[in-house]
Design a protein around this motif. Structure first.
Motif, PDB file in Angstrom:
ATOM      1  N   GLU A   1     -39.838  38.645  10.358  1.00  0.00           N
ATOM      2  CA  GLU A   1     -38.593  37.881  10.238  1.00  0.00           C
ATOM      3  C   GLU A   1     -38.847  36.384  10.262  1.00  0.00           C
TER       4      GLU A   1
ATOM      5  N   ARG B   1     -34.291  27.478   6.375  1.00  0.00           N
ATOM      6  CA  ARG B   1     -33.268  26.421   6.456  1.00  0.00           C
ATOM      7  C   ARG B   1     -33.402  25.636   7.753  1.00  0.00           C
ATOM      8  N   ASN B   2     -33.817  26.352   8.810  1.00  0.00           N
ATOM      9  CA  ASN B   2     -34.003  25.699  10.102  1.00  0.00           C
ATOM     10  C   ASN B   2     -35.193  24.740  10.069  1.00  0.00           C
ATOM     11  N   ASN B   3     -36.281  25.215   9.486  1.00  0.00           N
ATOM     12  CA  ASN B   3     -37.523  24.443   9.542  1.00  0.00           C
ATOM     13  C   ASN B   3     -37.597  23.356   8.481  1.00  0.00           C
ATOM     14  N   PHE B   4     -36.930  23.570   7.366  1.00  0.00           N
ATOM     15  CA  PHE B   4     -37.040  22.623   6.250  1.00  0.00           C
ATOM     16  C   PHE B   4     -35.653  22.190   5.811  1.00  0.00           C
ATOM     17  N   PRO B   5     -34.925  21.502   6.692  1.00  0.00           N
ATOM     18  CA  PRO B   5     -33.515  21.226   6.382  1.00  0.00           C
ATOM     19  C   PRO B   5     -33.323  20.365   5.139  1.00  0.00           C
ATOM     20  N   ARG B   6     -34.342  19.635   4.729  1.00  0.00           N
ATOM     21  CA  ARG B   6     -34.169  18.764   3.568  1.00  0.00           C
ATOM     22  C   ARG B   6     -34.653  19.415   2.275  1.00  0.00           C
TER      23      ARG B   6
ATOM     24  N   ILE C   1     -35.021  41.202   7.809  1.00  0.00           N
ATOM     25  CA  ILE C   1     -36.189  40.333   7.637  1.00  0.00           C
ATOM     26  C   ILE C   1     -35.889  39.258   6.594  1.00  0.00           C
TER      27      ILE C   1
ATOM     28  N   GLN D   1     -33.370  36.693   8.066  1.00  0.00           N
ATOM     29  CA  GLN D   1     -33.928  35.798   9.081  1.00  0.00           C
ATOM     30  C   GLN D   1     -34.972  34.853   8.500  1.00  0.00           C
ATOM     31  N   GLN D   2     -35.721  35.317   7.501  1.00  0.00           N
ATOM     32  CA  GLN D   2     -36.694  34.396   6.887  1.00  0.00           C
ATOM     33  C   GLN D   2     -35.965  33.247   6.205  1.00  0.00           C
TER      34      GLN D   2
ATOM     35  N   TYR E   1     -44.254  20.096   3.192  1.00  0.00           N
ATOM     36  CA  TYR E   1     -43.112  19.412   3.818  1.00  0.00           C
ATOM     37  C   TYR E   1     -43.560  18.178   4.599  1.00  0.00           C
ATOM     38  N   SER E   2     -44.783  18.205   5.111  1.00  0.00           N
ATOM     39  CA  SER E   2     -45.230  17.069   5.913  1.00  0.00           C
ATOM     40  C   SER E   2     -46.150  16.142   5.130  1.00  0.00           C
TER      41      SER E   2
ATOM     42  N   ARG F   1     -39.605  24.070  12.661  1.00  0.00           N
ATOM     43  CA  ARG F   1     -39.185  22.802  12.076  1.00  0.00           C
ATOM     44  C   ARG F   1     -40.273  22.125  11.261  1.00  0.00           C
ATOM     45  N   GLY F   2     -41.034  22.930  10.544  1.00  0.00           N
ATOM     46  CA  GLY F   2     -41.861  22.355   9.489  1.00  0.00           C
ATOM     47  C   GLY F   2     -43.105  21.608   9.914  1.00  0.00           C
TER      48      GLY F   2
ATOM     49  N   ASN G   1     -45.334  24.219   5.329  1.00  0.00           N
ATOM     50  CA  ASN G   1     -45.482  23.152   6.323  1.00  0.00           C
ATOM     51  C   ASN G   1     -46.308  22.005   5.768  1.00  0.00           C
TER      52      ASN G   1
ATOM     53  N   GLY H   1     -33.854  33.243  13.930  1.00  0.00           N
ATOM     54  CA  GLY H   1     -33.968  32.470  12.694  1.00  0.00           C
ATOM     55  C   GLY H   1     -34.134  30.995  12.994  1.00  0.00           C
TER      56      GLY H   1
ATOM     57  N   ARG I   1     -33.019  32.075   7.015  1.00  0.00           N
ATOM     58  CA  ARG I   1     -32.483  31.187   8.059  1.00  0.00           C
ATOM     59  C   ARG I   1     -33.579  30.312   8.654  1.00  0.00           C
ATOM     60  N   LEU I   2     -34.738  30.906   8.842  1.00  0.00           N
ATOM     61  CA  LEU I   2     -35.833  30.112   9.410  1.00  0.00           C
ATOM     62  C   LEU I   2     -36.249  28.994   8.444  1.00  0.00           C
TER      63      LEU I   2
ATOM     64  N   ALA J   1     -27.193  34.459   3.585  1.00  0.00           N
ATOM     65  CA  ALA J   1     -28.056  33.757   4.535  1.00  0.00           C
ATOM     66  C   ALA J   1     -28.258  32.296   4.150  1.00  0.00           C
TER      67      ALA J   1
ATOM     68  N   PRO K   1     -43.337  16.740  10.365  1.00  0.00           N
ATOM     69  CA  PRO K   1     -42.890  16.116   9.115  1.00  0.00           C
ATOM     70  C   PRO K   1     -42.715  14.602   9.306  1.00  0.00           C
ATOM     71  N   LEU K   2     -42.945  13.861   8.231  1.00  0.00           N
ATOM     72  CA  LEU K   2     -42.908  12.394   8.337  1.00  0.00           C
ATOM     73  C   LEU K   2     -41.541  11.887   8.766  1.00  0.00           C
TER      74      LEU K   2
ATOM     75  N   ALA L   1     -28.961  27.515  12.807  1.00  0.00           N
ATOM     76  CA  ALA L   1     -30.203  26.769  12.988  1.00  0.00           C
ATOM     77  C   ALA L   1     -30.216  26.055  14.336  1.00  0.00           C
TER      78      ALA L   1
END
Lengths: 333, 432
Positions: free
Chosen positions: A276, B282-287, B273, B276-277, B202-203, A64-65, B199, A227, B279-280, B310, A109-110, A201
């Motif tokens: 992955e 999209r999971n980690n950086f939803p915005r 790969i 899944q990358q 994004y932050s 999650r960033g 990261n 993922g 998807r990850l 994906a 993240p902020l 997600a």
């Protein structure tokens, strides 16, 4: 607690005001009792407490960033631990059952500054157990959390009174059988109430708050899709793409308290899963060397100490459960 | 005025003329009108499959009639609406500025001038891989290798301006962006993953205005057109090379004594790969939006399908004609599918938002690409040369000329927006 009001809870006051506030003191006493109860329980169950490393060449790539903190270790790029996960697996070479209370730093993240649930610096009660599968480890989570909450409730009635926390809220929890639903079921449930949850997600913050607010007792969400999590959560052998992991979600809208999983311990699988998850295997050299020679199969979890404290104490925001809170992006002592 | 980088394998003089003259460069010199007899001329330079194709306006134009009815007058070329959705962003033209990574040609003032002009035009821009390890991020730290040929010490930008770090480029771009247009896509290579570029961005507070307005994307790169199957390559002087030793492959023998070849790994991909990358991400950086850049591999259509399924917001295909960077001689013209072949392979099941790059510089090549399934075309060398020709207005004039050509060509096909184009608008000598 009311999730309908958009107004953010107050930000952390300066340290003197925060530390001398009766509410802070009661909250920290509750935290102290929760930790003491965890140590009692785990030690009695044969777990050895280890002192976790604070820096290393590599740490949990997290999710999650959030950004890791780099430090200059004699000219090498080292990291502050975002979690103890890699060391937890390695520690099983010494003992079959270990735990630690580990400080973690994640530059979140902020946008997480106003979730009431994120701190840039927090602590995790980390547990890892060789040979355990998910049923065994979620059973341990249940017993441990029940013991922590019961002991604390019985020991500190005046503090709960001062905080206005009605301990009847724990009635269902103390019965000891937490709910269980799969990630796919949670997604379907959210979609029926009109929440557009991405099925590939993590449950997003708003979705998690919705599920948590509806619940009367803690519940596990299991089987997250690959993922959404790190390489160390093991993929199911029978259901490709599904991880043998779980989160524990608190009731009353307090949200996630704990994450855990059966672990990937097969070398080739770990390297593949690293790709992955977009990681560079090169930097995990010490860990991969260890895994290549073999580490025990295991399962484990980490309970967010401040999050659990916030829930038990019934506080509005997780920073209120920290003596020296650090919110994402906020400069503070 | 410094001429900046040279591009011998590219119609450099034409691009520079456009950067000086703007829309006027779309025509022969006006003073020759009435004095010179013009007519179809053979191609001036080397041609590829896409160059050999022609745009073929029909005689009967149902879409023109629709436009005539809508307007109540005969439509003209300036009635063509070029505003286009690109990978979650809105662009003033069906054009974006391709990734210019750590290549030293895009360092210094040039990279910043490019960022500013792309932003003023409302064009999306990609910031390439390896910028952080080479130029630094720009928050507390400077570049890791000050004083290398690749990274002159640019903590303080030339002339005291913004530094050419990733954050400097981001600020230069975001600072000039008109409301509602453009967007920034940031790449991360395998080695960049160590620096956690995504990261970090994004932050970072500096990226927040882009995130809040939905104008930040992350681009996952599987390879590049100029050297498919290989990773990025840079030339370092021997003294600087040691600092990178633990993260990059270094070859001291390849280039003789004074230089060291630094190779990024291309990264290993399988369908799973890649899936899944994405998807990850999209999971980690939803915005943030997710873009995927593919090299012109023989399985480009399958890779594009995996990326779209994906959840990629855009798929970029870099034809083998592309590339600003340094590549082995054996790869130039000998490795990878030409862009025309990529487009043919993608035509059966085209990604909803296909972005293509590879020797883009003039309107006909761009419009042919759009007709063959692309949503937008990427400017690489052309953008750099235009900015080198004039750091204030070069890309802006160049884009003015390109936009005029696109309007002329699209309207000639009896159409008034790029998304109305289709395969019938293109004739191929191989197929007819």
């Amino acid at each position: 607690m009311n999730h309908d009001t958009p107004a953010a809870p107050p930000s952390p006051p300066e340290p003197r005001t925060h530390l001398t506030s009766p509410a802070t003191r009661s909250t920290l006493r509750i935290q102290n009792r929760l930790i003491a109860a965890a140590r009692e329980y785990l030690t009695a169950a044969g777990f050895t407490e280890l002192l976790p490393p604070v820096v290393g060449p590599v740490t949990d790539p997290g999710s999650r960033g959030s950004k890791q903190v780099d430090i200059d270790f004699y000219g090498h790029r080292y990291k502050l631990m975002t979690s103890a996960i890699l060391y937890k697996q390695a520690s099983l070479l010494a003992f079959d059952k270990i735990f630690c209370i580990a400080p973690n730093v994640r530059l979140e993240p902020l946008e997480t500054a106003d979730t009431d649930r994120h701190l840039a610096e927090f602590h995790q009660l980390d547990v890892e157990m060789a040979g355990a599968d998910r049923d065994r480890i979620t059973g341990l989570v249940e017993e441990l959390v029940v013991h922590m909450v019961r002991t604390t409730r019985d020991a500190l009635p005046a503090d709960f009174e001062l905080l206005g926390r009605d301990t009847d809220a724990f009635t269902e929890l103390l019965r000891g059988s937490f709910g269980r639903r799969t990630h796919a079921e949670a997604v379907a449930e959210l979609r029926t109430v009109g929440h557009d949850q991405n099925p590939d997600a993590e449950i997003d913050w708003a979705g998690e708050a919705l599920l948590s607010a509806k619940a009367g007792r803690p519940f596990f969400v299991t089987d997250y899709p690959k993922g959404s999590r790190g390489f160390y959560d093991r993929e199911s052998r029978t259901e490709p793409g599904v991880l043998r992991n779980f989160d524990l979600i608190a009731p009353e809208g307090y949200g996630e308290l704990c994450s855990g999983s059966e672990r990937t311990n097969d070398y080739a699988q770990i390297v593949t899963r690293m790709r992955e998850t977009g990681e560079n295997p090169q930097k995990y050299r010490w860990y991969l060397d260890l895994v290549r020679e073999g580490v025990p199969a295991s399962a484990g979890f980490g309970i967010g100490v401040e999050r659990l404290t916030r829930y038990v104490a019934g506080r509005d925001a997780v920073w209120q459960a920290s003596a020296f809170p650090k919110l994402p992006g906020v400069v503070s002592p | 005025m410094s001429r900046g980088p040279a591009a011998p394998a590219f119609p450099e003089d034409e691009v520079r003329r456009r950067a000086r003259s703007g829309a006027a460069a779309a025509f022969p010199a006006a003073e020759d009108y009435g004095r010179v007899l013009f007519g179809a001329a053979p191609a001036a330079g080397p041609e590829d499959g896409l160059d050999r194709m022609r745009l073929v306006p029909p005689v009967f134009m149902a879409d023109r009639l629709k436009k005539l009815i809508e307007l109540g007058r005969e439509p003209m070329y300036d009635d063509v609406e070029l505003t286009t959705g690109i990978g979650g962003f809105t662009a003033a033209l069906p054009v974006y500025v391709s990734a210019l990574g750590s290549t030293s040609a895009a360092g210094g003032d040039l990279g910043l001038a490019l960022s500013r002009q792309a932003a003023r035009l409302g064009l999306p821009m990609v910031i390439g891989e390896n910028v952080v390890p080479v130029h630094g991020y720009g928050r507390l730290e400077g570049p890791e290798t000050p004083g290398t040929p690749d990274a002159p010490d640019v903590r303080q930008g030339p002339g005291g301006g913004l530094p050419t770090t990733l954050l400097g480029r981001l600020r230069a771009y975001a600072g000039e962006l008109p409301d509602g247009l453009g967007g920034l896509a940031v790449q991360q290579s395998t080695e960049d993953a160590d620096a956690e570029v995504w990261n970090l961005v994004y932050s970072d507070p500096a990226a927040r205005p882009l995130l809040d307005s939905g104008r930040l994307a992350f681009e996952l790169k599987t390879g590049q057109g100029a050297k498919p199957g290989l990773g990025g390559m840079t030339v370092l002087d021997t003294a600087a090379a040691a600092r990178f030793g633990d993260r990059y492959g270094l070859d001291a023998a390849a280039l003789g004594g004074r230089h060291v070849l630094r190779s990024s790994s291309p990264g290993t991909f399988t369908a799973e790969i890649l899936r899944q990358q994405i998807r990850l991400m999209r999971n980690n950086f939803p915005r943030a939006r997710v873009w995927v850049k593919l090299h012109p591999g023989r399985d480009v259509a399958e890779a594009a399908r995996v990326a779209v399924a994906a959840g990629a917001d855009a798929v970029t295909v870099d034809g083998a004609e592309g590339g600003t960077g340094w590549a082995p001689v054996a790869f130039a013209g000998r490795v990878g599918l030409p862009l025309a072949a990529c487009l043919r392979r993608l035509a059966a099941d085209p990604p909803p938002c296909l972005l293509v790059s590879g020797r883009m510089w003039e309107g006909a090549r761009a419009v042919k690409s759009l007709a063959l399934g692309a949503r937008a075309v990427g400017l690489g060398r052309a953008a750099l040369l235009a900015v080198a020709e004039d750091p204030e207005q070069g890309l802006i004039r160049f884009a003015e000329c390109l936009a005029l050509e696109m309007r002329l060509l699209v309207s000639a096909l009896g159409k008034y927006s790029p998304d109305a184009l289709d395969q019938q608008d293109v004739w191929s000598p191989e197929g007819d």
